[in-house]
Design a protein around this motif. Structure first.
Motif, PDB file in Angstrom:
ATOM      1  N   GLU A 124      10.017  10.090  -0.796  1.00  0.00           N
ATOM      2  CA  GLU A 124       9.783  10.009  -2.238  1.00  0.00           C
ATOM      3  C   GLU A 124       8.294  10.126  -2.547  1.00  0.00           C
ATOM      4  O   GLU A 124       7.886  10.821  -3.488  1.00  0.00           O
ATOM      5  CB  GLU A 124      10.337   8.685  -2.775  1.00  0.00           C
ATOM      6  N   ILE A 125       7.464   9.476  -1.721  1.00  0.00           N
ATOM      7  CA  ILE A 125       6.011   9.577  -1.916  1.00  0.00           C
ATOM      8  C   ILE A 125       5.542  11.015  -1.706  1.00  0.00           C
ATOM      9  O   ILE A 125       4.717  11.545  -2.468  1.00  0.00           O
ATOM     10  CB  ILE A 125       5.284   8.636  -0.935  1.00  0.00           C
ATOM     11  N   ALA A 126       6.085  11.658  -0.667  1.00  0.00           N
ATOM     12  CA  ALA A 126       5.668  13.027  -0.328  1.00  0.00           C
ATOM     13  C   ALA A 126       6.396  14.085  -1.143  1.00  0.00           C
ATOM     14  O   ALA A 126       6.056  15.269  -1.045  1.00  0.00           O
ATOM     15  CB  ALA A 126       5.919  13.270   1.161  1.00  0.00           C
ATOM     16  N   GLU A 176      15.681   3.629   5.748  1.00  0.00           N
ATOM     17  CA  GLU A 176      15.043   3.132   4.524  1.00  0.00           C
ATOM     18  C   GLU A 176      13.597   3.622   4.417  1.00  0.00           C
ATOM     19  O   GLU A 176      13.150   4.067   3.352  1.00  0.00           O
ATOM     20  CB  GLU A 176      15.083   1.603   4.513  1.00  0.00           C
ATOM     21  N   ILE A 177      12.854   3.518   5.516  1.00  0.00           N
ATOM     22  CA  ILE A 177      11.443   3.939   5.487  1.00  0.00           C
ATOM     23  C   ILE A 177      11.336   5.447   5.282  1.00  0.00           C
ATOM     24  O   ILE A 177      10.467   5.926   4.543  1.00  0.00           O
ATOM     25  CB  ILE A 177      10.723   3.512   6.789  1.00  0.00           C
ATOM     26  N   ILE A 237       4.030  12.763   4.626  1.00  0.00           N
ATOM     27  CA  ILE A 237       4.714  13.915   5.243  1.00  0.00           C
ATOM     28  C   ILE A 237       4.720  13.765   6.758  1.00  0.00           C
ATOM     29  O   ILE A 237       5.747  13.963   7.423  1.00  0.00           O
ATOM     30  CB  ILE A 237       4.015  15.228   4.827  1.00  0.00           C
ATOM     31  N   CYS A 238       3.559  13.391   7.327  1.00  0.00           N
ATOM     32  CA  CYS A 238       3.470  13.234   8.778  1.00  0.00           C
ATOM     33  C   CYS A 238       4.406  12.133   9.279  1.00  0.00           C
ATOM     34  O   CYS A 238       5.100  12.305  10.286  1.00  0.00           O
ATOM     35  CB  CYS A 238       2.034  12.919   9.175  1.00  0.00           C
ATOM     36  N   LEU A 241       0.832  -1.198   0.000  1.00  0.00           N
ATOM     37  CA  LEU A 241       0.000   0.000   0.000  1.00  0.00           C
ATOM     38  C   LEU A 241       0.871   1.254   0.000  1.00  0.00           C
ATOM     39  O   LEU A 241       2.057   1.204   0.355  1.00  0.00           O
ATOM     40  CB  LEU A 241      -0.917   0.016   1.226  1.00  0.00           C
ATOM     41  N   THR A 242       0.264   2.364  -0.373  1.00  0.00           N
ATOM     42  CA  THR A 242       0.981   3.637  -0.397  1.00  0.00           C
ATOM     43  C   THR A 242       0.177   4.671   0.393  1.00  0.00           C
ATOM     44  O   THR A 242      -1.009   4.875   0.098  1.00  0.00           O
ATOM     45  CB  THR A 242       1.161   4.148  -1.838  1.00  0.00           C
ATOM     46  N   PRO A 243       0.768   5.314   1.381  1.00  0.00           N
ATOM     47  CA  PRO A 243       0.037   6.368   2.086  1.00  0.00           C
ATOM     48  C   PRO A 243      -0.143   7.576   1.181  1.00  0.00           C
ATOM     49  O   PRO A 243       0.697   7.831   0.306  1.00  0.00           O
ATOM     50  CB  PRO A 243       0.953   6.690   3.269  1.00  0.00           C
ATOM     51  N   PRO A 244      -1.205   8.343   1.367  1.00  0.00           N
ATOM     52  CA  PRO A 244      -1.324   9.596   0.612  1.00  0.00           C
ATOM     53  C   PRO A 244      -0.185  10.534   0.990  1.00  0.00           C
ATOM     54  O   PRO A 244       0.380  10.421   2.084  1.00  0.00           O
ATOM     55  CB  PRO A 244      -2.684  10.145   1.046  1.00  0.00           C
TER      56      PRO A 244
END
Length: 564
Positions: free
Chosen positions: A417-419, A410-411, A386-387, A378-381
């Motif tokens: 990258e997502i944010a 790593e996390i 950011i949080c 899964l990918t968080p929005p």
């Protein structure tokens, strides 16, 4: 209609730091993505300036505040209310109770305040009184209007004050004419009610005598001339379909319930703790207990003794802590479903049922939450990512703390990258956001990230403040010392301390309460009596607490409230 699921609150520790808030937001979103739609992030304490900056940067609102989950009367009570009003008659109240299957009912005044809690048995006793018998008449108290309504009759001739309750005598005109005459002479006419059926001569006698009310039963009606005469005499005339026996009984049920209410009953404000009233409720013969608003005392609900047997418990998931001493008040009585944490295990968290307990040796609970997303694909929005980045940066001082692990690193980069975050710039802006010591009172600063611990016989608390330099600390050192001592006494602790971490230098200073027992065994350099230099110490979890735990095991605590 489908039953609405009660919320599952995902909540961090008291006096929450950024990781406590952000991991709760992240885990609630993760649960929602995996089908647990009732998961809601919450917090137990005010959001500090850095966390507030993160939430605004992410475009999110602060989670709702849950200050105390201890069961209160307002949460326990049934709010789908049926009440009676004090101007209603015995019959109306009885019918209402029978219709709804109630054993008791709250009676309220015009402002909604409870004035009585009659039971079904008490109402029945009022409906069937022994009463005083005088020459075939029974005393009653009722108004002409209520008697008309009770017998479902029609009022054909009305005298004065038909809405006012009066003390009256009820006489059934079923005997011979001479007997009826004799009995009528024994009562003042203006206090006499005569009930009769198709007996024109008895009807005439009642009107000629000027009785207060003539009630004609069985669907019969007096002649028009008699009705005219009754109007001239000021005699009220009621005609109804019921037979004479039923009518007599219904008239006796026409009294307003207000006059015979027992006002000695137990009621509870909606904000009172159930534990505070439990004994009184259990020892009482009362079957239903009203709950009222704190200021207006207007009724908001009711509960019964059976509601206390197994009250509905709020559902919780604890993140970033695993001790009741750090949890939201009332967590002990909640239904705890899971614990997600990265701190040491404590001995006081006990669950009623098996739960999911995840405790990993990483630098941040937000790291664990990020791993959950990865493991489920899964990918968080971006806002949640950011949080979670902020939670990791906060707890690991942007990967410079000894608590950081390769997993944190790593996390953090995956989330960044997502944010689409520039981690260096974001971290700098995060730590430069408002000094707690400059922008808040000393008490607020110390409470902003304060954790209580039980270590053997010791009860202590450790607060941590992170600053870019110690300039503000030196200005408020004396005030902070006083605040620490106040907190120690207020919470009945043996020891309290404050670690102020200089993010620029990766060092800290430790301010302690006046406790020679502890201060004499601290091995770090003493700056002065209650202040120590902690070079290279930046982590409360991995450095300071284990050190204090070791030295406290060598000494005995003073009595609570006594400076050791």
């Amino acid at each position: 209609m489908a039953e609405v699921e009660e919320p599952i609150y995902v909540i961090g520790h008291r006096n929450p730091d950024t990781d406590a808030i952000c991991s709760a937001i992240g885990y609630a979103d993760y649960l929602q993505q995996t089908g647990v739609q009732e998961a809601i992030a919450a917090c137990c304490g005010a959001v500090n300036p850095r966390t507030d900056w993160v939430l605004r940067y992410a475009g999110l609102n602060a989670p709702p505040l849950l200050g105390d989950l201890r069961p209160r009367a307002g949460a326990l009570c049934e709010k789908d209310l049926v009440v009676a009003h004090q101007e209603e008659t015995f019959l109306e109240v009885y019918q209402k109770m029978c219709t709804h299957g109630f054993r008791a009912i709250p009676v309220v005044d015009e402002s909604g305040q409870v004035v009585g809690m009659p039971t079904l048995l008490e109402i029945l006793e009022l409906l069937l009184p022994m009463g005083e018998m005088r020459s075939g008449a029974r005393t009653i108290k009722a108004s002409i209007r209520n008697m008309t309504n009770s017998v479902e009759g029609a009022l054909f001739a009305a005298g004065p004050a038909i809405e006012v309750e009066e003390d009256l005598f009820l006489l059934v005109g079923a005997s011979s004419i001479e007997t009826v005459k004799d009995r009528m002479r024994r009562f003042p006419p203006n206090s006499l009610i005569v009930v009769t059926g198709d007996r024109p001569r008895v009807q005439e006698l009642a009107v000629e005598a000027g009785v207060r009310c003539l009630i004609v039963t069985g669907g019969f009606h007096p002649e028009n001339d008699l009705l005219t005469k009754a109007g001239e005499q000021g005699v009220c005339v009621i005609c109804c379909q019921q037979d004479t026996a039923s009518t007599s009984q219904l008239i006796r049920c026409s009294r307003q319930v207000a006059g015979l209410l027992n006002r000695n009953f137990i009621s509870s404000s909606e904000d009172i703790l159930i534990s505070a009233i439990l004994k009184d409720v259990r020892d009482s013969a009362q079957v239903l207990f009203p709950v009222t608003r704190k200021k207006s005392e207007e009724i908001v609900g009711v509960f019964s003794k059976s509601d206390l047997v197994d009250p509905k418990r709020p559902r919780l998931i604890l993140v970033d802590h695993n001790e009741f001493s750090q949890a939201v008040p009332g967590a002990e009585d909640a239904n705890i479903l899971s614990v997600i944490d990265h701190h040491r295990l404590s001995g006081d968290l006990v669950s009623r049922d098996p739960i999911r307990f995840i405790n990993e040796p990483v630098g941040s609970t937000s790291t664990i939450v990020g791993k959950f997303y990865q493991q489920r694909g899964l990918t968080p929005p971006p806002s949640v990512a950011i949080c979670l980045c902020a939670g990791i940066i906060s707890d690991t001082l942007h990967l410079t703390s000894p608590t950081k692990t390769i997993v944190d690193e790593e996390i953090l980069h995956w989330l960044a990258e997502i944010a689409q975050l520039d981690l260096v710039a974001f971290s700098k802006d995060f730590f430069t956001t408002g000094s707690l010591l400059k922008n808040y009172t000393s008490r607020e600063a110390v409470e902003s990230d304060r954790k209580e611990f039980s270590e053997g016989p010791w009860r202590l608390c450790i607060s941590q403040i992170e600053e870019l330099g110690l300039d503000q600390f030196w200005k408020y050192e004396e005030e902070l010392t006083s605040v620490l001592e106040d907190i120690r006494k207020e919470y009945q602790l043996h020891f309290a301390c404050l670690m102020v971490t200089d993010i620029n230098e990766n060092n800290s200073v430790l301010l302690t309460t006046q406790s020679p027992t502890v201060e004499d065994v601290i091995e770090y350099p003493r700056i002065h009596k209650h202040l120590f230099q902690l070079d290279g110490v930046v982590s409360r979890k991995k450095q300071l607490f284990p050190y204090l735990s070791r030295i406290l095991s060598k000494v005995s605590p003073p009595a609570v409230g006594v400076q050791g």
